[in-house]
Design an enzyme around this catalytic site. Structure first.
Site, mmCIF file in Angstrom:
data_model
loop_
_atom_site.group_PDB
_atom_site.id
_atom_site.type_symbol
_atom_site.label_atom_id
_atom_site.label_comp_id
_atom_site.label_asym_id
_atom_site.label_seq_id
_atom_site.Cartn_x
_atom_site.Cartn_y
_atom_site.Cartn_z
ATOM 1 N N GLU A 228 43.074 34.108 41.436
ATOM 2 C CA GLU A 228 44.472 34.401 41.072
ATOM 3 C C GLU A 228 45.289 33.170 41.453
ATOM 4 O OE1 GLU A 228 45.369 38.187 42.894
ATOM 5 O OE2 GLU A 228 43.671 39.147 41.905
ATOM 6 N N GLU B 287 53.050 40.806 42.872
ATOM 7 C CA GLU B 287 51.961 40.952 41.884
ATOM 8 C C GLU B 287 52.536 40.568 40.516
ATOM 9 O OE1 GLU B 287 48.388 41.437 41.117
ATOM 10 O OE2 GLU B 287 48.567 43.014 42.628
ATOM 11 N N HIS C 178 42.684 36.607 46.696
ATOM 12 C CA HIS C 178 41.703 36.653 45.606
ATOM 13 C C HIS C 178 41.624 35.247 45.009
ATOM 14 C CE1 HIS C 178 42.734 41.153 45.452
ATOM 15 N NE2 HIS C 178 41.573 40.992 46.049
ATOM 16 N N HIS D 46 49.767 37.701 44.530
ATOM 17 C CA HIS D 46 48.652 38.090 43.654
ATOM 18 C C HIS D 46 49.017 37.966 42.187
ATOM 19 C CE1 HIS D 46 45.827 40.076 46.553
ATOM 20 N NE2 HIS D 46 46.912 40.007 47.301
HETATM 21 ZN ZN LIG Z 1 44.790 40.098 43.741
#
Ligand SMILES: [Zn+2]
Length: 298
Positions: free
Chosen positions: A17, A166, A14, A106
């Site tokens: 991020e 994450e 992404h 992430h």
């Molecule tokens: Zn992500």
């Protein structure tokens, strides 16, 4: 299971991020990839064009494009759809990949701290969770091995094993030092673990550890024009992985009517108000707290 030597470290799946993108830059600059000479460690920015523009994706969410049918579908020629095929060629093919482990980095805008997200409960994953949790007690272990099949379309599903780091809360397109440090610490522990796992040299792992198990997703209610009629309750703001008992208020309509958690279990929400889930009107995901006994898997 075989040794895990081919390890792909991924940032920028992404493009907004920033922790993963900058962790790879930092490690590249400081030559840290050579810190694990036992591993064949590669680093890849998955969606460079989205990173350049600092957006999550150009056309579609890359991290939802890795269903086998989609990868084989010649009609799917959108930007991320083609990018997924390229990454599947580079790291896969999915189902027969030579890459033993993929680690995808992430960020979330939700207050989830450093969260290790795992797709399986096998010896390798349970051992990793126990190892990381022992060395990083502030980390949260999250099992999503029970996600519905159509939701497992993640990039990491291309490799033989895949884990997601994450870390949040961090606004999109922002780089915060503390978040980067948490991501770096967790990623180092994962790579250290892989080396020790291969050597059969893990020593004593804790006999049990706390984790969270995915249960379901909650969406904000909408009217017949698709407009939201409620928001997440302020009681839950920033309270990811805090318990919510049945009957407690979790959302509130714009008329001030509370909406209660109607399940029959103590829920631990995560991805509360996550910015990227705006389109789906997702309010949060829910999980249950579990205690994992390592002896059940070894
Ligand atoms: Zn992500």
């Amino acid at each position: 299971m075989n040794n895990i030597t081919r390890v792909a470290l991924i940032g920028g799946t992404h493009g907004n991020e920033l922790s993963g993108i900058y962790l790879l830059k930092k490690w590249g600059k400081n030559n840290l990839f050579s810190h694990w000479p036992q591993l064949d460690l590669t680093q890849t920015i998955a969606n460079p064009r989205a990173c350049e523009r600092s957006v999550r994706y150009i056309e579609t969410d890359l991290n939802r494009e890795f269903a086998i049918e989609g990868l084989l579908d010649s009609q799917r020629v959108g930007y991320e759809q083609l990018l997924a095929k390229k990454l599947n060629y580079q790291f896969g093919p999915k189902g027969n990949s030579p890459v033993e482990l993929m680690i995808d980095l992430h960020n979330t805008t939700s207050n989830m701290g450093a969260c290790l997200m795992l797709l399986r409960k096998d010896v390798f994953n349970i051992g990793m969770a126990a190892y990381v949790k022992e060395r990083m007690p502030e980390a949260t272990i999250f099992f999503q091995d029970n996600l519905p099949e159509q939701r497992k379309r993640f990039l990491v599903s291309v490799a033989q094993q895949g884990v997601t780091v994450e870390v949040g809360p961090q606004p999109n397109s922002v780089l915060q030092q503390e978040t980067l440090e948490l991501m770096e610490t967790m990623t180092r522990h994962i790579l250290d673990y892989v080396v020790l796992y291969n050597e059969g040299n893990l020593g004593s792992l804790p006999t049990e550890f706390e984790a969270f198990q995915y249960t379901e997703d909650l969406v904000l209610p909408t009217d017949d024009r698709g407009q939201r009629i409620a928001m997440v309750s302020k009681r839950l703001e920033q309270k990811d992985f805090h318990p919510v008992e049945p009957g407690e208020t979790i959302m509130e309509t714009f008329e001030g009517v509370p909406i209660h958690w109607e399940g029959n279990y103590t829920a631990y929400p995560l991805f509360i108000n996550e910015a990227a889930y705006h389109e789906s009107h997702s309010a949060m995901s829910l999980s249950q707290r579990i205690i994992v006994r390592c002896a059940d898997y070894f």
